[in-house]
Design a protein around this motif. Structure first.
Motif, PDB file in Angstrom:
ATOM      1  N   GLY A 215      40.648  28.839  51.823  1.00 59.14           N
ATOM      2  CA  GLY A 215      39.690  29.230  50.790  1.00 59.14           C
ATOM      3  C   GLY A 215      39.498  28.166  49.741  1.00 59.14           C
ATOM      4  O   GLY A 215      38.377  27.952  49.261  1.00 59.14           O
ATOM      5  N   ASN A 216      40.550  27.474  49.390  1.00 65.09           N
ATOM      6  CA  ASN A 216      40.472  26.431  48.366  1.00 65.09           C
ATOM      7  C   ASN A 216      39.614  25.251  48.805  1.00 65.09           C
ATOM      8  O   ASN A 216      39.047  24.552  47.962  1.00 65.09           O
ATOM      9  N   LYS A 217      39.520  25.049  50.113  1.00 65.48           N
ATOM     10  CA  LYS A 217      38.729  23.940  50.653  1.00 65.48           C
ATOM     11  C   LYS A 217      37.380  24.397  51.204  1.00 65.48           C
ATOM     12  O   LYS A 217      36.744  23.657  51.959  1.00 65.48           O
ATOM     13  N   ASN A 218      36.959  25.605  50.837  1.00 61.65           N
ATOM     14  CA  ASN A 218      35.668  26.147  51.276  1.00 61.65           C
ATOM     15  C   ASN A 218      35.579  26.293  52.794  1.00 61.65           C
ATOM     16  O   ASN A 218      34.500  26.213  53.377  1.00 61.65           O
ATOM     17  N   LYS A 219      36.704  26.520  53.438  1.00 66.77           N
ATOM     18  CA  LYS A 219      36.735  26.790  54.880  1.00 66.77           C
ATOM     19  C   LYS A 219      36.750  28.306  55.067  1.00 66.77           C
ATOM     20  O   LYS A 219      37.741  28.900  55.516  1.00 66.77           O
TER      21      LYS A 219
ATOM     22  N   SER B  95      38.213  32.853  46.523  1.00 71.38           N
ATOM     23  CA  SER B  95      37.583  31.952  47.495  1.00 71.38           C
ATOM     24  C   SER B  95      36.096  32.238  47.618  1.00 71.38           C
ATOM     25  O   SER B  95      35.270  31.318  47.643  1.00 71.38           O
ATOM     26  N   TYR B  96      35.733  33.518  47.704  1.00 76.63           N
ATOM     27  CA  TYR B  96      34.321  33.879  47.799  1.00 76.63           C
ATOM     28  C   TYR B  96      33.579  33.554  46.499  1.00 76.63           C
ATOM     29  O   TYR B  96      32.482  33.002  46.504  1.00 76.63           O
TER      30      TYR B  96
ATOM     31  N   GLY C 215      30.203  31.069  45.338  1.00 77.20           N
ATOM     32  CA  GLY C 215      29.002  31.877  45.109  1.00 77.20           C
ATOM     33  C   GLY C 215      28.749  32.973  46.110  1.00 77.20           C
ATOM     34  O   GLY C 215      27.624  33.493  46.178  1.00 77.20           O
ATOM     35  N   LEU C 216      29.736  33.361  46.898  1.00 77.03           N
ATOM     36  CA  LEU C 216      29.560  34.435  47.875  1.00 77.03           C
ATOM     37  C   LEU C 216      29.885  35.772  47.212  1.00 77.03           C
ATOM     38  O   LEU C 216      30.865  36.446  47.524  1.00 77.03           O
ATOM     39  N   TYR C 217      29.011  36.159  46.283  1.00 82.70           N
ATOM     40  CA  TYR C 217      29.302  37.320  45.442  1.00 82.70           C
ATOM     41  C   TYR C 217      29.282  38.632  46.216  1.00 82.70           C
ATOM     42  O   TYR C 217      30.000  39.580  45.870  1.00 82.70           O
ATOM     43  N   ASP C 218      28.434  38.714  47.259  1.00 88.83           N
ATOM     44  CA  ASP C 218      28.380  39.958  48.027  1.00 88.83           C
ATOM     45  C   ASP C 218      29.723  40.235  48.693  1.00 88.83           C
ATOM     46  O   ASP C 218      30.233  41.359  48.675  1.00 88.83           O
ATOM     47  N   ARG C 219      30.319  39.204  49.249  1.00 87.90           N
ATOM     48  CA  ARG C 219      31.619  39.384  49.895  1.00 87.90           C
ATOM     49  C   ARG C 219      32.713  39.676  48.858  1.00 87.90           C
ATOM     50  O   ARG C 219      33.638  40.447  49.119  1.00 87.90           O
ATOM     51  N   MET C 220      32.587  39.037  47.718  1.00 85.95           N
ATOM     52  CA  MET C 220      33.555  39.264  46.651  1.00 85.95           C
ATOM     53  C   MET C 220      33.530  40.727  46.213  1.00 85.95           C
ATOM     54  O   MET C 220      34.590  41.365  46.064  1.00 85.95           O
ATOM     55  N   ILE C 221      32.341  41.284  46.028  1.00 89.81           N
ATOM     56  CA  ILE C 221      32.204  42.683  45.612  1.00 89.81           C
ATOM     57  C   ILE C 221      32.702  43.614  46.714  1.00 89.81           C
ATOM     58  O   ILE C 221      33.318  44.655  46.455  1.00 89.81           O
ATOM     59  N   ASN C 222      32.471  43.248  47.979  1.00 89.78           N
ATOM     60  CA  ASN C 222      32.934  44.081  49.085  1.00 89.78           C
ATOM     61  C   ASN C 222      34.456  44.124  49.175  1.00 89.78           C
ATOM     62  O   ASN C 222      35.026  45.125  49.620  1.00 89.78           O
ATOM     63  N   VAL C 223      35.110  43.046  48.780  1.00 93.52           N
ATOM     64  CA  VAL C 223      36.577  43.064  48.736  1.00 93.52           C
ATOM     65  C   VAL C 223      37.041  44.103  47.718  1.00 93.52           C
ATOM     66  O   VAL C 223      37.965  44.886  47.970  1.00 93.52           O
TER      67      VAL C 223
ATOM     68  N   THR D  81      42.995  40.044  39.019  1.00 92.01           N
ATOM     69  CA  THR D  81      41.787  40.291  39.821  1.00 92.01           C
ATOM     70  C   THR D  81      40.531  40.139  38.967  1.00 92.01           C
ATOM     71  O   THR D  81      39.594  39.411  39.328  1.00 92.01           O
ATOM     72  N   TYR D  82      40.510  40.828  37.843  1.00 90.02           N
ATOM     73  CA  TYR D  82      39.317  40.777  36.988  1.00 90.02           C
ATOM     74  C   TYR D  82      39.167  39.422  36.298  1.00 90.02           C
ATOM     75  O   TYR D  82      38.038  38.978  36.050  1.00 90.02           O
ATOM     76  N   ASN D  83      40.263  38.766  35.994  1.00 91.37           N
ATOM     77  CA  ASN D  83      40.155  37.414  35.430  1.00 91.37           C
ATOM     78  C   ASN D  83      39.460  36.470  36.400  1.00 91.37           C
ATOM     79  O   ASN D  83      38.658  35.619  35.995  1.00 91.37           O
ATOM     80  N   ILE D  84      39.781  36.607  37.684  1.00 95.71           N
ATOM     81  CA  ILE D  84      39.141  35.771  38.703  1.00 95.71           C
ATOM     82  C   ILE D  84      37.645  36.050  38.763  1.00 95.71           C
ATOM     83  O   ILE D  84      36.812  35.130  38.791  1.00 95.71           O
ATOM     84  N   ILE D  85      37.289  37.339  38.780  1.00 97.07           N
ATOM     85  CA  ILE D  85      35.873  37.717  38.864  1.00 97.07           C
ATOM     86  C   ILE D  85      35.111  37.231  37.633  1.00 97.07           C
ATOM     87  O   ILE D  85      34.013  36.662  37.735  1.00 97.07           O
TER      88      ILE D  85
END
Length: 484
Positions: free
Chosen positions: A281-285, A314-315, A319-327, A342-346
């Protein structure tokens, strides 16, 4: 398929064949600012059961604490006396308690002084555990030279070192980057009866090599373990996997974990899972991260909140916000409670990309759920408002903090100083600097460099020179402290 989430509409495009059904695809899923800040967190004593203490018990506690403090003072005074002149008839329990307290708090200078006092007592007998704990403490305090001197003192007492003492020394040397000396110490262990290095010794050494990016030594150490008949356990595997991942050597990490799975002798655990997911995730893989997430689920490893935090970060980072919200939706469905992390990351992800409305929405949700914001939360908000030019909102944040017991730190004040400095509010920046010192938050290199940059940009050369001299003075003090 449309996924509606208040207050935004997000289109769901994610699918992974490795996790049927993959959980994240489930659609159900410049005025002067005056404010008061408490820099120390208040503790909630109501939740702690109160144990009644009698007068006799309280008196005993006070006598013990006084004795421990007295021993520490005597040890400090004895350090200035000629050899053999220190007190030899002190109460054993007080001396040992004082030593324990110094070791537990990593006060290495006090610990060595008390230990010198201990060695001078007529009842003193060297113990393996004492030497091992002292050497480990010196490693945590980045004092390898003192650890080696202590090891020589032990030998001068004709005390036979145990495997625990040797392993502690190996850990201290490898932790501080003295890897060649650590390897020589392991070789010395092989020549001593009952001191043959074990799996724990090699794991500590391997961990040091990974930390200091000496990857070329790993094959040799693994072959040595095989030669001695030592099996590589999950802790050793995790040290290597985590080291490769943090160094960005993803191919080496993937080869290593694939070999581990093929051999089948050691089963990956939750730490393995989180290390691998973070590395990709850190390397955008993202595809590789999702693939390995599925593999670990098939093995039977249950994710935890940290796992989901890694996925969210990672999401969100890319900018993969849809996946982030789905998590987040999946966590709620499976009864995983989001934490302040969790919320600090978001909040940080949305704020970094100037998605201010989404950032503020999640900040409100966080508070509604009863999750208390901390210094990291407020730093993200301040940085985002500053970047977006919404300086008036920072004033609102400060008013919120005034009515909380949040524990603030140097990083928080650095954010404020940087925000007001960039905006050209020199007076408020200086007020934040003074308030920082009032709240016992020590200015660091970043503090001074930020203010120097602001002063130079405003042609305030005299003020910049004053801070430059203070910065140099602090760096000299820090170097002298490290040498001492």
């Amino acid at each position: 398929m449309e996924l509606n989430t208040n207050p935004w509409k997000l289109r769901l495009t994610f699918f992974s064949p490795f996790i049927p059904p993959f959980p994240f695809t489930n659609p159900n899923l410049s005025k002067k600012l005056v404010f008061k800040i408490d820099s120390k967190r208040k503790r909630n004593h109501d939740s702690v059961p109160k144990i009644p203490i009698t007068d006799e018990g309280l008196s005993r506690i006070l006598r013990t604490e006084a004795a421990v403090l007295g021993i520490a003072r005597k040890a400090h005074a004895a350090a200035a006396l000629p050899a053999g002149k220190s007190r030899r008839r002190l109460w054993p329990r007080s001396v040992l308690q004082a030593l324990e307290e110094a070791i537990s708090s990593n006060s290495w200078q006090s610990a060595l002084q008390i230990f010198a006092l201990l060695r001078n007592q007529h009842w003193y007998k060297p113990k393996s555990q004492t030497y091992a704990r002292l050497i480990t403490m010196l490693g945590k305090s980045n004092r390898p030279n003192e650890a080696q001197k202590l090891f020589q003192i032990m030998k001068s007492e004709k005390f036979k070192p145990s495997i625990d003492i040797y392993t502690s020394l190996v850990g201290t040397l490898s932790r501080t980057g003295l890897l060649e000396e650590a390897i020589r110490t392991v070789e010395e262990m092989k020549t001593i009866l009952d001191c043959t290095p074990d799996e724990f010794t090699y794991t500590i050494l391997i961990n040091g090599c990974m930390k200091h990016k000496k990857f070329d030594k790993i094959p040799y150490l693994l072959s040595e373990m095989s030669y001695l008949g030592l099996e590589i356990n999950i802790v050793t595997y995790n040290s290597i996997i985590d080291g490769f991942g943090k160094a960005g050597l993803l191919n080496e990490m993937e080869i290593f974990i694939s070999n581990m799975l093929e051999e089948g002798k050691v089963v990956p655990d939750l730490f393995t899972m989180n290390s691998v997911l973070w590395a990709f995730g850190n390397k955008n893989k993202i595809n590789e991260m999702e693939k390995w997430y599925g593999e670990f689920l098939v093995i039977g490893i249950e994710p935890d909140v940290q796992t989901f935090n890694i996925l969210i970060k990672s999401y969100g980072k890319y900018g993969l916000y849809d996946r982030m919200i789905n998590v987040l939706k999946y966590m709620k469905k499976r009864f995983y409670s989001p934490t302040v992390v969790t919320y600090n990351i978001i909040i940080e992800c949305f704020g970094r990309n100037l998605e201010i409305e989404k950032m503020e929405y999640n900040f409100r949700v966080m508070k509604i759920k009863g999750i208390k914001p901390n210094s990291v939360t407020y730093c993200s908000l301040i940085n985002s408002y500053s970047k977006a030019g919404l300086m008036y909102k920072i004033s609102g944040i400060l008013r919120q903090i005034e009515n909380t017991d949040v524990a603030l730190d140097t990083t928080f004040f650095n954010c404020l100083i940087n925000a007001y400095g960039k905006n050209g509010d020199i007076k408020i920046m200086e007020e934040m600097f003074e308030l920082m010192k009032e709240k016992n938050c020590k200015p660091d290199k970043i503090t001074y460099e930020t203010m120097i940059r602001v002063y130079n940009s405003c042609d305030m050369i005299f003020e910049a020179k004053i801070l430059e001299s203070k910065l140099v003075e602090n760096e000299i003090k820090n170097k002298l402290t490290i040498k001492d």
